[in-house]
Design a protein around this motif. Structure first.
Motif, PDB file in Angstrom:
ATOM      1  N   THR A 141     -28.565  26.790  11.783  1.00 30.39           N
ATOM      2  CA  THR A 141     -28.115  25.608  11.068  1.00 30.39           C
ATOM      3  C   THR A 141     -27.017  25.996  10.079  1.00 30.39           C
ATOM      4  OG1 THR A 141     -28.755  23.815   9.556  1.00 30.39           O
ATOM      5  CG2 THR A 141     -29.968  25.879   9.355  1.00 30.39           C
ATOM      6  N   ASP A 142     -26.106  25.072   9.846  1.00 30.07           N
ATOM      7  CA  ASP A 142     -25.067  25.292   8.834  1.00 30.07           C
ATOM      8  C   ASP A 142     -25.580  25.014   7.428  1.00 30.07           C
ATOM      9  OD1 ASP A 142     -23.174  25.998  10.722  1.00 30.07           O
ATOM     10  OD2 ASP A 142     -22.482  23.926  10.996  1.00 30.07           O
ATOM     11  N   GLN A 143     -26.751  24.363   7.339  1.00 28.14           N
ATOM     12  CA  GLN A 143     -27.340  24.036   6.042  1.00 28.14           C
ATOM     13  C   GLN A 143     -28.218  25.200   5.603  1.00 28.14           C
ATOM     14  OE1 GLN A 143     -26.238  21.161   4.685  1.00 28.14           O
ATOM     15  NE2 GLN A 143     -25.076  20.966   6.601  1.00 28.14           N
ATOM     16  N   GLN A 144     -27.827  25.873   4.521  1.00 32.30           N
ATOM     17  CA  GLN A 144     -28.505  27.090   4.119  1.00 32.30           C
ATOM     18  C   GLN A 144     -29.434  26.920   2.916  1.00 32.30           C
ATOM     19  OE1 GLN A 144     -28.121  30.169   5.945  1.00 32.30           O
ATOM     20  NE2 GLN A 144     -27.378  28.573   7.328  1.00 32.30           N
ATOM     21  N   ASP A 145     -29.623  25.679   2.455  1.00 35.71           N
ATOM     22  CA  ASP A 145     -30.550  25.477   1.350  1.00 35.71           C
ATOM     23  C   ASP A 145     -31.975  25.614   1.856  1.00 35.71           C
ATOM     24  OD1 ASP A 145     -31.612  22.335   1.707  1.00 35.71           O
ATOM     25  OD2 ASP A 145     -29.635  22.738   2.563  1.00 35.71           O
ATOM     26  N   GLU A 146     -32.875  25.915   0.950  1.00 31.96           N
ATOM     27  CA  GLU A 146     -34.258  26.227   1.326  1.00 31.96           C
ATOM     28  C   GLU A 146     -34.930  25.068   2.044  1.00 31.96           C
ATOM     29  OE1 GLU A 146     -38.440  27.732  -0.748  1.00 31.96           O
ATOM     30  OE2 GLU A 146     -36.565  27.719  -1.887  1.00 31.96           O
ATOM     31  N   ALA A 147     -34.687  23.837   1.587  1.00 35.60           N
ATOM     32  CA  ALA A 147     -35.332  22.683   2.207  1.00 35.60           C
ATOM     33  C   ALA A 147     -34.891  22.526   3.662  1.00 35.60           C
ATOM     34  CB  ALA A 147     -35.010  21.412   1.423  1.00 35.60           C
ATOM     35  N   SER A 148     -33.616  22.728   3.934  1.00 34.70           N
ATOM     36  CA  SER A 148     -33.106  22.601   5.301  1.00 34.70           C
ATOM     37  C   SER A 148     -33.683  23.690   6.200  1.00 34.70           C
ATOM     38  CB  SER A 148     -31.583  22.659   5.308  1.00 34.70           C
ATOM     39  OG  SER A 148     -31.026  21.564   4.623  1.00 34.70           O
ATOM     40  N   LEU A 149     -33.753  24.903   5.680  1.00 35.64           N
ATOM     41  CA  LEU A 149     -34.299  25.997   6.470  1.00 35.64           C
ATOM     42  C   LEU A 149     -35.777  25.778   6.772  1.00 35.64           C
ATOM     43  CD1 LEU A 149     -32.583  29.055   4.755  1.00 35.64           C
ATOM     44  CD2 LEU A 149     -31.891  27.855   6.838  1.00 35.64           C
ATOM     45  N   GLU A 150     -36.511  25.280   5.810  1.00 38.55           N
ATOM     46  CA  GLU A 150     -37.925  24.984   6.035  1.00 38.55           C
ATOM     47  C   GLU A 150     -38.091  23.874   7.057  1.00 38.55           C
ATOM     48  OE1 GLU A 150     -40.709  26.489   5.127  1.00 38.55           O
ATOM     49  OE2 GLU A 150     -39.442  28.047   4.256  1.00 38.55           O
ATOM     50  N   ALA A 151     -37.177  22.904   7.054  1.00 42.01           N
ATOM     51  CA  ALA A 151     -37.241  21.817   8.029  1.00 42.01           C
ATOM     52  C   ALA A 151     -37.004  22.341   9.443  1.00 42.01           C
ATOM     53  CB  ALA A 151     -36.210  20.743   7.682  1.00 42.01           C
ATOM     54  N   VAL A 152     -36.071  23.269   9.582  1.00 37.66           N
ATOM     55  CA  VAL A 152     -35.822  23.880  10.894  1.00 37.66           C
ATOM     56  C   VAL A 152     -37.072  24.611  11.371  1.00 37.66           C
ATOM     57  CG1 VAL A 152     -34.507  25.643  12.120  1.00 37.66           C
ATOM     58  CG2 VAL A 152     -33.338  24.064  10.588  1.00 37.66           C
ATOM     59  N   LYS A 153     -37.673  25.388  10.480  1.00 35.78           N
ATOM     60  CA  LYS A 153     -38.872  26.146  10.842  1.00 35.78           C
ATOM     61  C   LYS A 153     -40.017  25.221  11.225  1.00 35.78           C
ATOM     62  CE  LYS A 153     -39.944  29.599   8.125  1.00 35.78           C
ATOM     63  NZ  LYS A 153     -40.138  30.404   6.884  1.00 35.78           N
ATOM     64  N   ALA A 154     -40.225  24.168  10.446  1.00 40.96           N
ATOM     65  CA  ALA A 154     -41.338  23.250  10.711  1.00 40.96           C
ATOM     66  C   ALA A 154     -41.146  22.525  12.038  1.00 40.96           C
ATOM     67  CB  ALA A 154     -41.468  22.241   9.572  1.00 40.96           C
ATOM     68  N   GLY A 155     -39.924  22.052  12.286  1.00 36.47           N
ATOM     69  CA  GLY A 155     -39.661  21.357  13.534  1.00 36.47           C
ATOM     70  C   GLY A 155     -39.807  22.260  14.741  1.00 36.47           C
ATOM     71  N   THR A 156     -39.347  23.500  14.604  1.00 35.68           N
ATOM     72  CA  THR A 156     -39.453  24.455  15.705  1.00 35.68           C
ATOM     73  C   THR A 156     -40.902  24.820  15.971  1.00 35.68           C
ATOM     74  OG1 THR A 156     -37.289  25.352  15.108  1.00 35.68           O
ATOM     75  CG2 THR A 156     -38.652  26.673  16.567  1.00 35.68           C
ATOM     76  N   ARG A 157     -41.663  25.019  14.912  1.00 36.23           N
ATOM     77  CA  ARG A 157     -43.079  25.361  15.079  1.00 36.23           C
ATOM     78  C   ARG A 157     -43.831  24.228  15.780  1.00 36.23           C
ATOM     79  NH1 ARG A 157     -43.925  26.367  10.287  1.00 36.23           N
ATOM     80  NH2 ARG A 157     -43.604  28.630  10.354  1.00 36.23           N
ATOM     81  N   LYS A 158     -43.527  23.000  15.418  1.00 35.73           N
ATOM     82  CA  LYS A 158     -44.174  21.851  16.067  1.00 35.73           C
ATOM     83  C   LYS A 158     -43.850  21.822  17.551  1.00 35.73           C
ATOM     84  CE  LYS A 158     -44.568  16.808  15.759  1.00 35.73           C
ATOM     85  NZ  LYS A 158     -44.126  15.593  15.013  1.00 35.73           N
ATOM     86  N   ARG A 159     -42.577  22.067  17.884  1.00 31.25           N
ATOM     87  CA  ARG A 159     -42.174  22.076  19.291  1.00 31.25           C
ATOM     88  C   ARG A 159     -42.800  23.251  20.027  1.00 31.25           C
ATOM     89  NH1 ARG A 159     -41.188  18.359  22.876  1.00 31.25           N
ATOM     90  NH2 ARG A 159     -39.945  19.145  24.623  1.00 31.25           N
ATOM     91  N   LEU A 160     -42.854  24.401  19.382  1.00 24.88           N
ATOM     92  CA  LEU A 160     -43.482  25.573  19.982  1.00 24.88           C
ATOM     93  C   LEU A 160     -44.923  25.286  20.364  1.00 24.88           C
ATOM     94  CD1 LEU A 160     -43.839  28.657  20.575  1.00 24.88           C
ATOM     95  CD2 LEU A 160     -44.301  28.928  18.131  1.00 24.88           C
ATOM     96  N   HIS A 161     -45.661  24.701  19.438  1.00 25.22           N
ATOM     97  CA  HIS A 161     -47.074  24.413  19.715  1.00 25.22           C
ATOM     98  C   HIS A 161     -47.229  23.398  20.835  1.00 25.22           C
ATOM     99  CE1 HIS A 161     -48.201  25.835  15.386  1.00 25.22           C
ATOM    100  NE2 HIS A 161     -47.874  26.829  16.188  1.00 25.22           N
ATOM    101  N   ARG A 162     -46.317  22.450  20.907  1.00 28.15           N
ATOM    102  CA  ARG A 162     -46.360  21.489  22.016  1.00 28.15           C
ATOM    103  C   ARG A 162     -46.096  22.184  23.347  1.00 28.15           C
ATOM    104  NH1 ARG A 162     -48.786  18.139  24.887  1.00 28.15           N
ATOM    105  NH2 ARG A 162     -47.490  16.733  26.140  1.00 28.15           N
ATOM    106  N   HIS A 163     -45.180  23.149  23.362  1.00 26.23           N
ATOM    107  CA  HIS A 163     -44.909  23.888  24.589  1.00 26.23           C
ATOM    108  C   HIS A 163     -46.137  24.665  25.043  1.00 26.23           C
ATOM    109  CE1 HIS A 163     -40.245  23.892  23.981  1.00 26.23           C
ATOM    110  NE2 HIS A 163     -40.678  22.794  24.538  1.00 26.23           N
ATOM    111  N   TRP A 164     -46.902  25.207  24.084  1.00 26.86           N
ATOM    112  CA  TRP A 164     -48.131  25.906  24.456  1.00 26.86           C
ATOM    113  C   TRP A 164     -49.180  24.943  24.989  1.00 26.86           C
ATOM    114  CZ3 TRP A 164     -48.822  30.583  25.822  1.00 26.86           C
ATOM    115  CH2 TRP A 164     -48.085  31.630  25.273  1.00 26.86           C
ATOM    116  N   GLU A 165     -49.260  23.747  24.443  1.00 26.99           N
ATOM    117  CA  GLU A 165     -50.186  22.749  24.974  1.00 26.99           C
ATOM    118  C   GLU A 165     -49.859  22.445  26.434  1.00 26.99           C
ATOM    119  OE1 GLU A 165     -49.889  19.321  22.512  1.00 26.99           O
ATOM    120  OE2 GLU A 165     -50.891  20.240  20.787  1.00 26.99           O
ATOM    121  N   ILE A 166     -48.576  22.272  26.717  1.00 33.82           N
ATOM    122  CA  ILE A 166     -48.153  21.989  28.088  1.00 33.82           C
ATOM    123  C   ILE A 166     -48.486  23.163  28.996  1.00 33.82           C
ATOM    124  CG2 ILE A 166     -46.126  21.606  29.559  1.00 33.82           C
ATOM    125  CD1 ILE A 166     -44.893  20.076  27.164  1.00 33.82           C
TER     126      ILE A 166
END
Length: 212
Positions: free
Chosen positions: A121-146
C-alpha cells in the motif's frame, strides 16, 4: 556428485514442510540454517544458490536447485515411490497436486502481506497498515475454510498416512491465527491438522521447529 540433499531453511519457517517430506522419504540430507532475518546464518551460501535468498531452497544430489515449497514437494513426491508423498491413484494424485498449488497461491501468499503490509500500500500510517493486515487475514482464513470444504480426509488428505499435502497444510496453517480460526469454524479439519502434527513420522520435525 553426492547422494545428499542440502536444505536451506530456518526454524519455524516453510522449510519445515520440506524437511518433513525428506524425513518421511528417508532421503539423506543436510540442513543449513540460512535466512535473511538471521544475519549470523549462512545467508551468503544461500544467495549463491538462490539469488532471491528465499527459503526453503533445496539443492538436489545432482547439484540442481529447487525453490518454491510446492515445486519441491511435488518433485520429491514424484521421485519417491508412489504412496509415500503422493497417492498412486491418478485421480487422487491430481487432487493432491491441486491442493499443493492452492495453498501457496491462496494462503502462503497472504502471509507476506500480513508480515510486510507496507509493501502492498502507498498509505504508510499505522491505521492503514493495520487495515491491510486485518483484511488480508480475513481473506486468508476464508481461503482455508474453502480448502477444508474442498479436500476430504481419508483419514488423511493423502490417504492412510500423511503425504505432501498434509505436511504443507500443517505447516502453513500455523501462521496468522489460522489454527484458532479453523478450530472454531472447521473443527474437523482442525482435528486433522493436529493428527498430522502428532503423527510419529512428522512429530520430531515439528517439535524441532516449534517446540510443541
Amino acid at each position: 556428485m553426492s547422494n545428499e540433499y542440502v536444505l536451506y531453511g530456518a526454524k519455524g519457517s516453510g522449510s519445515a514442510a520440506v524437511e518433513a517430506a525428506i524425513t518421511v522419504g528417508n532421503l539423506p540430507h543436510r540442513i543449513v540454517e540460512a535466512a535473511t532475518w538471521l544475519p549470523e546464518s549462512a545467508v551468503q551460501e544461500l544467495r549463491a544458490v538462490n539469488p532471491l535468498q528465499q527459503i526453503p531452497t533445496l539443492v538436489m544430489p545432482d547439484g540442481s536447485v529447487l525453490t518454491e515449497s510446492a515445486a519441491i514437494l511435488i518433485q520429491l513426491g514424484l521421485h519417491l515411490p508412489a504412496g509415500v508423498l503422493l497417492p498412486a491413484d491418478p485421480a487422487h494424485r491430481a487432487q493432491m497436486l491441486r491442493g499443493l498449488v492452492y495453498i501457496p497461491a491462496n494462503c502462503y501468499s497472504a502471509i507476506s502481506i500480513i508480515d510486510y503490509p507496507e509493501r502492498w500500500t502507498d498509505q504508510q500510517d499505522e491505521a492503514s497498515l493495520e487495515a491491510v493486515k486485518a483484511g488480508t487475514r480475513k481473506r486468508l482464513h476464508r481461503h482455508w475454510e474453502i480448502f477444508a470444504d474442498q479436500f476430504p480426509q481419508r483419514p488423511f488428505l493423502s490417504g492412510d498416512a500423511p503425504g505432501a499435502l498434509d505436511i504443507l497444510a500443517a505447516v502453513v496453517s500455523r501462521w496468522a491465527g489460522t489454527r484458532k480460526h479453523l478450530q472454531e469454524h472447521r473443527p474437523d479439519f482442525h482435528d486433522l491438522l493436529q493428527q498430522v502434527d502428532s503423527h510419529p513420522s512428522l512429530a520430531p520435525v515439528f517439535r524441532r521447529h516449534w517446540n510443541s
